[in-house]
Write an enzyme that holds these catalytic residues in place. Structure first.
Site, short mmCIF file in Angstrom:
data_model
loop_
_atom_site.label_atom_id
_atom_site.label_comp_id
_atom_site.label_asym_id
_atom_site.label_seq_id
_atom_site.Cartn_x
_atom_site.Cartn_y
_atom_site.Cartn_z
N SER A 1 -7.00 -3.48 -25.68
CA SER A 1 -6.67 -3.60 -27.10
C SER A 1 -5.62 -4.66 -27.39
CB SER A 1 -6.19 -2.26 -27.65
OG SER A 1 -5.05 -1.80 -26.93
N GLU B 1 4.43 3.38 -36.43
CA GLU B 1 5.35 3.04 -35.35
C GLU B 1 4.54 2.88 -34.07
OE1 GLU B 1 8.34 6.02 -35.01
OE2 GLU B 1 9.19 5.67 -37.00
N HIS C 1 0.61 -2.38 -29.79
CA HIS C 1 -0.33 -3.27 -30.45
C HIS C 1 0.37 -4.27 -31.37
CE1 HIS C 1 -2.62 0.46 -29.44
NE2 HIS C 1 -3.33 -0.47 -28.83
#
Length: 332
Positions: free
Chosen positions: A33, A237, A241
């Protein structure tokens, strides 16, 4: 007559070969990711650094990003995703390989061990890329934003998308603390064993986050207060990422490191002040807004990367240097 036919055949062959020699170089990206493409509709703010990498290369390079949220080197292979990439590789193409965030996780469908199964998967990517005439490049993991000596339990980075802004003050120090351990060593070790280019993405991003410190580094990540952006009404939060801003900063630093470790790609690297694209690959999705925010009296290099755009209104005193990609159109 035979000579004429032969001449035409030779000319045709030369044209074909010339066309083939001008084929754009494809950089395939495989990873998790932190690298992946993300939805960009509805003001969504998350980006992977691989999603925005195209904006740092000339049109001679095509970035084909196959990184996927939540994948490890194991699940990427088991789900058939690697085979899809392998079938597309042509001689001279590159494969950028970056795993680790999810190989660390305990789930059996993702977990690998550094020194054994993780190394074996990375070696597989390298060897099979070369068998197709491609050029592998190994990366270790980018850092998580962790300034805590005792980081909270994290069995799945994907769950961070559900962590809304709490406003609670966390006890953080001034030193960024590693969360990857031996998983950082495997890409380096495999690179040395297989004579493969290695990009120390962890070092590059560690230096970045450490230089910014615990507060300013939040801007790199998906840290938003409630109401700060329409797509996150409760805020978020997330120390793993990247935001739009963070992905572009990281991609800009990594592309320079790539140019050092893979000199053949250096001539294609470019840096722009603003990148506009309607597919989320730029730091702007509105051409007029990019022009409006450009400084007065200073030359601004603005790349129109993707999309069909009407020529914007340019206020007097702004100096825009246009760089329009082959995948974009700027209509006057």
């Amino acid at each position: 007559m035979k000579k004429i036919v032969y001449s035409w055949a030779l000319l045709t062959l030369c044209v074909i070969l010339l066309g083939a020699s001008r084929r754009p170089i494809t950089i395939f990206m495989i990873g998790d990711s932190t690298m992946a493409n993300k939805p960009y509709d509805g003001d969504k703010q998350e980006r992977g650094w691989g999603m925005v990498l195209q904006g740092f290369f000339t049109d001679d390079i095509v970035v084909d990003n196959h990184a996927v949220n939540g994948r490890s080197s194991k699940s990427f292979i088991d789900e058939g995703r690697w085979q899809v990439v392998l079938d597309k590789i042509q001689p001279g193409d590159y494969v950028f390989i970056q795993f680790g965030h999810n190989d660390e996780k305990p789930k059996e469908d993702r977990h690998t061990d550094p020194g054994t199964t993780f190394d074996a998967n990375l070696t597989k990517f390298v060897n099979e890329t070369r068998q197709k005439g491609g050029i592998p490049v190994l990366f270790n993991s980018v850092v998580r934003r962790n300034f805590m000596k005792n980081a909270p339990e994290n069995d799945d980075d994907e769950k961070l998308r559900d962590k809304v802004f709490s406003g609670e003050k966390m006890e953080e120090g001034d030193v960024l603390v590693d969360t990857h351990g031996a998983y950082l060593l495997s890409p380096r070790n495999v690179a040395e064993a297989t004579h493969t280019a290695f990009v120390d993405a962890n070092r590059v991003t560690h230096q970045l986050e450490q230089s910014l410190g615990p507060e300013k580094s939040k801007r790199l990540h998906m840290w938003f207060r409630p109401g700060e952006t329409p797509s996150l009404p409760k805020g978020r939060e997330d120390n793993t990422h990247y935001s739009i801003y963070g992905a572009h900063v990281v991609a800009g630093l990594l592309v320079d490191e790539i140019a050092k470790q893979v000199p053949a790609l250096k001539k294609y690297v470019r840096h722009y002040d603003y990148i506009v694209a309607d597919n989320g690959q730029g730091n702007y999705m509105d051409l007029q807004k990019a022009v409006d925010e450009a400084p007065m009296g200073k030359k601004t290099k603005l790349r129109v990367l993707h999309g069909d755009w009407s020529y914007p209104v340019i206020p007097q005193g702004k100096k825009i240097k246009w760089v329009v990609s082959s995948n974009a159109r700027l209509r006057k």
